[in-house]
Design a protein around this motif. Structure first.
Motif, PDB file in Angstrom:
ATOM      1  N   UNK A 166      38.946  47.297  32.400  1.00 53.65           N
ATOM      2  CA  UNK A 166      37.732  47.384  33.036  1.00 53.65           C
ATOM      3  C   UNK A 166      37.102  48.605  32.444  1.00 53.65           C
ATOM      4  N   UNK A 167      37.940  49.707  32.848  1.00 53.51           N
ATOM      5  CA  UNK A 167      37.254  50.919  32.623  1.00 53.51           C
ATOM      6  C   UNK A 167      36.645  51.105  31.106  1.00 53.51           C
ATOM      7  N   UNK A 168      37.195  50.705  30.204  1.00 54.57           N
ATOM      8  CA  UNK A 168      36.793  50.743  28.663  1.00 54.57           C
ATOM      9  C   UNK A 168      35.543  49.837  28.702  1.00 54.57           C
ATOM     10  N   UNK A 169      35.316  48.912  29.394  1.00 51.31           N
ATOM     11  CA  UNK A 169      34.223  48.044  29.380  1.00 51.31           C
ATOM     12  C   UNK A 169      32.985  49.032  29.940  1.00 51.31           C
ATOM     13  N   UNK A 170      33.223  49.588  31.217  1.00 49.43           N
ATOM     14  CA  UNK A 170      32.351  50.164  31.983  1.00 49.43           C
ATOM     15  C   UNK A 170      31.852  51.687  31.264  1.00 49.43           C
ATOM     16  N   UNK A 171      32.718  52.123  30.402  1.00 52.00           N
ATOM     17  CA  UNK A 171      32.699  53.344  29.544  1.00 52.00           C
ATOM     18  C   UNK A 171      31.523  52.908  28.390  1.00 52.00           C
ATOM     19  N   UNK A 172      31.836  51.767  27.770  1.00 49.18           N
ATOM     20  CA  UNK A 172      30.939  51.399  26.691  1.00 49.18           C
ATOM     21  C   UNK A 172      30.261  50.071  26.936  1.00 49.18           C
ATOM     22  N   UNK A 175      24.492  46.361  26.403  1.00 46.30           N
ATOM     23  CA  UNK A 175      22.891  46.526  27.110  1.00 46.30           C
ATOM     24  C   UNK A 175      22.570  46.054  28.130  1.00 46.30           C
ATOM     25  N   UNK A 176      22.962  44.785  28.290  1.00 43.19           N
ATOM     26  CA  UNK A 176      22.402  43.894  29.336  1.00 43.19           C
ATOM     27  C   UNK A 176      23.577  43.359  30.460  1.00 43.19           C
ATOM     28  N   UNK A 177      24.763  44.223  30.484  1.00 41.86           N
ATOM     29  CA  UNK A 177      25.644  43.719  31.303  1.00 41.86           C
ATOM     30  C   UNK A 177      25.814  44.851  32.458  1.00 41.86           C
ATOM     31  N   UNK A 178      26.068  44.234  33.649  1.00 44.51           N
ATOM     32  CA  UNK A 178      26.017  44.660  35.005  1.00 44.51           C
ATOM     33  C   UNK A 178      27.714  44.477  35.586  1.00 44.51           C
ATOM     34  N   UNK A 179      28.110  45.590  36.179  1.00 47.73           N
ATOM     35  CA  UNK A 179      29.520  45.151  36.781  1.00 47.73           C
ATOM     36  C   UNK A 179      29.336  45.588  38.222  1.00 47.73           C
ATOM     37  N   UNK A 180      29.758  44.771  38.978  1.00 49.04           N
ATOM     38  CA  UNK A 180      29.741  44.707  40.531  1.00 49.04           C
ATOM     39  C   UNK A 180      31.113  44.675  41.072  1.00 49.04           C
ATOM     40  N   UNK A 181      31.620  45.855  41.548  1.00 50.30           N
ATOM     41  CA  UNK A 181      33.064  45.688  42.220  1.00 50.30           C
ATOM     42  C   UNK A 181      32.986  46.160  43.674  1.00 50.30           C
ATOM     43  N   UNK A 182      33.907  45.345  44.138  1.00 50.28           N
ATOM     44  CA  UNK A 182      34.033  45.256  45.724  1.00 50.28           C
ATOM     45  C   UNK A 182      35.523  45.915  46.170  1.00 50.28           C
ATOM     46  N   UNK A 183      35.600  46.972  47.006  1.00 50.57           N
ATOM     47  CA  UNK A 183      36.818  47.426  47.224  1.00 50.57           C
ATOM     48  C   UNK A 183      36.515  48.116  48.523  1.00 50.57           C
ATOM     49  N   UNK A 184      37.767  48.246  49.381  1.00 54.40           N
ATOM     50  CA  UNK A 184      37.708  48.840  50.781  1.00 54.40           C
ATOM     51  C   UNK A 184      37.024  50.004  50.987  1.00 54.40           C
ATOM     52  N   UNK A 185      37.518  51.015  49.839  1.00 52.45           N
ATOM     53  CA  UNK A 185      37.098  52.527  49.810  1.00 52.45           C
ATOM     54  C   UNK A 185      37.000  53.039  48.587  1.00 52.45           C
ATOM     55  N   UNK A 186      36.503  54.298  48.094  1.00 50.24           N
ATOM     56  CA  UNK A 186      36.655  54.853  46.994  1.00 50.24           C
ATOM     57  C   UNK A 186      37.912  55.726  46.963  1.00 50.24           C
ATOM     58  N   UNK A 187      38.805  55.359  47.822  1.00 47.87           N
ATOM     59  CA  UNK A 187      40.098  55.929  47.955  1.00 47.87           C
ATOM     60  C   UNK A 187      40.866  55.777  46.440  1.00 47.87           C
ATOM     61  N   UNK A 188      41.466  56.860  45.820  1.00 45.05           N
ATOM     62  CA  UNK A 188      42.331  56.392  44.537  1.00 45.05           C
ATOM     63  C   UNK A 188      43.355  55.162  44.787  1.00 45.05           C
ATOM     64  N   UNK A 189      43.746  54.852  46.235  1.00 45.38           N
ATOM     65  CA  UNK A 189      44.593  53.688  46.274  1.00 45.38           C
ATOM     66  C   UNK A 189      43.910  52.690  46.062  1.00 45.38           C
ATOM     67  N   UNK A 190      42.726  52.661  46.290  1.00 40.54           N
ATOM     68  CA  UNK A 190      41.625  51.380  46.182  1.00 40.54           C
ATOM     69  C   UNK A 190      41.043  51.134  44.723  1.00 40.54           C
ATOM     70  N   UNK A 191      40.519  52.186  44.205  1.00 43.63           N
ATOM     71  CA  UNK A 191      39.963  52.185  43.074  1.00 43.63           C
ATOM     72  C   UNK A 191      40.309  53.394  42.231  1.00 43.63           C
ATOM     73  N   UNK A 193      40.223  56.766  40.066  1.00 46.59           N
ATOM     74  CA  UNK A 193      39.161  57.770  40.041  1.00 46.59           C
ATOM     75  C   UNK A 193      38.056  57.682  38.652  1.00 46.59           C
ATOM     76  N   UNK A 194      38.728  57.244  37.706  1.00 45.75           N
ATOM     77  CA  UNK A 194      37.903  57.281  36.720  1.00 45.75           C
ATOM     78  C   UNK A 194      36.788  56.216  36.710  1.00 45.75           C
ATOM     79  N   UNK A 195      37.180  55.003  37.273  1.00 47.99           N
ATOM     80  CA  UNK A 195      36.332  53.916  37.278  1.00 47.99           C
ATOM     81  C   UNK A 195      35.183  54.495  38.346  1.00 47.99           C
TER      82      UNK A 195
END
Length: 423
Positions: A166-172, A175-191, A193-195
């Motif tokens: 997923x990270x590779x797709x978000x990095x590159x 043009x018309x693609x949007x990623x919407x992620x759902x997670x409890x928090x932005x803590x590294x245990x949940x998502x 750091x690079x994403x």
């Protein structure tokens, strides 16, 4: 007129942010159709959207334009997936507002839009093969000419390899693609750091009981007194409040959980209570997945030629053993997840009871979560005092954390019951 964000309860700030982002996205499409923006690179998306969008009103947070990756965070029941779907509808809206009535909004909200991909983990995790296939499909040009949207519910369940894909797709991004992620928090245990560093975060909060009750009355036609009780008992979880208000079996399961403190009279009773809690969770999970499992198996067997009488039908079924085994593996993983989710709902109810006892022991001026067991919680507060109630509440929360860390549920629940009995 209906609204795509109507079911996002008590999240006015988030809705305002998403509406402005959808307006920026619509402006970006208009600019692209006009020509000058057609050659813009994907990494220029933010700047172009900001320039195309209407200026933010005074006092509003700047930088509320469109970007290609978003993370929706918040406690369970806050509406992370609801927010993601509503935003996807607004992006596909022909008016760019999330009107809720146009074909783009309607098909997105009903789950039939060709350019909106939804990943809902059925098991304990989201694997790399599933994510790679999704990213590949999401790289295609939107069939409707607007946006290709990928929604990942429970992104905290991504395996490391799936997260890297997923990270590779978000990095590159296309043009018309949007990623919407759902997670409890932005803590590294949940998502990772690079994403997280490549996404815009939309924090959601637990909606108030009054806001949940209002939507139950307005949308589901539930009586106001029942809606108020269910909203308080669900502790801000909209889906759970709806189940409690409409499902007698859900109310019976809750009653059984809240009877646990009375049953803890000794070591044997503690183990009996643990077994009853585990078995109830297993039964609830089995009831929720059995029909789906049978339908999936029947559909796969039909696709593989089951019941056929033509030449080669028997040979095709003999060669289908591997596919049936893969299906059984996925279904087993889904059943495990369903059991843990059912058990977690029970633990949340139990934690609410001990929270009530703690607030009563401290004489805190707050309303109880479980109004129907307030008298029992008050008796517990007198017997245990604030320190004893806090220890019991911590035991329930530690049990939830242990199960999330893959401790066997039976072991974790038995340890919790003993801690509740000892105090």
């Amino acid at each position: 007129m209906p609204d795509a964000f109507a079911d996002l309860v008590g999240q006015d700030e988030a809705v305002d942010t998403l509406r402005r982002a959808a307006a920026s996205a619509a402006a970006l499409l208009r600019a692209s159709a006009a020509g000058p923006a057609a050659a813009a690179e994907p990494d220029e998306l933010d700047a172009l959207a900001e320039a195309a969008a209407e200026p933010a009103a005074p006092g509003r947070e700047p930088g509320a334009g469109m970007t290609h990756a978003w993370i929706f965070t918040g406690p369970p029941g806050s509406g992370r997936s609801v927010a993601a779907r509503a935003f996807a509808a607004a992006l596909q809206c022909v008016h760019g507002t999330g009107c809720g009535a146009c074909p783009g909004c309607h098909t997105t909200l009903t789950g039939t839009h060709a350019d909106v991909r939804l990943v809902v983990p059925e098991g304990l995790s989201i694997g790399v093969n599933e994510m790679r296939a999704l990213v590949l499909r999401a790289a295609s040009t939107p069939s409707g000419g607007r946006w290709q949207v990928v929604i990942v519910e429970d992104a905290d369940r991504l395996t490391e390899a799936a997260g890297n894909a997923l990270l590779k797709a978000i990095e590159e991004p296309p043009p018309r693609t949007v990623f919407l992620l759902c997670a409890p928090s932005t803590h590294p245990d949940d998502i990772s750091v690079t994403i997280r560093s490549r996404c815009r975060v939309v924090p959601l909060r637990q909606p108030s009981a009054a806001a949940v009750a209002e939507v139950l009355v307005r949308r589901d036609g539930i009586a106001p007194d029942v809606a108020e009780w269910a909203a308080a008992a669900a502790q801000g979880h909209v889906g759970r409040a709806r189940r409690l208000a409409r499902d007698p079996e859900a109310r019976q399961r809750r009653d059984a959980v809240l009877a646990v403190p009375r049953r803890l009279t000794g070591v044997g009773a503690a183990f009996d209570a643990a077994s009853a809690l585990i078995e109830a969770a297993e039964a609830e999970a089995a009831a929720s997945v059995t029909e789906i499992d049978e339908a999936e198996r029947a559909a796969l067997q039909t696709a593989l030629g089951a019941g056929g009488t033509g030449r080669g039908a028997a040979g095709a079924m003999r060669g289908a053993a591997g596919q049936l085994k893969d299906l059984e593996k996925r279904q087993k993983s889904r059943a495990t997840r369903a059991q843990r989710d059912a058990l977690d709902r029970a633990l949340v109810d139990l934690a609410g009871f001990y929270r009530d006892a703690l607030t009563m022991a401290l004489r805190a001026p707050v309303a109880p979560v479980h109004t129907d067991t307030a008298a029992l919680a008050g008796a517990g507060a007198q017997k245990w005092d604030a320190e004893g109630a806090l220890r019991r509440l911590e035991a329930v929360l530690e049990c939830r954390a242990a199960i999330e860390a893959n401790v066997k549920p039976r072991i974790a629940v038995e340890a919790m019951m003993l801690a509740l009995w000892k105090g």
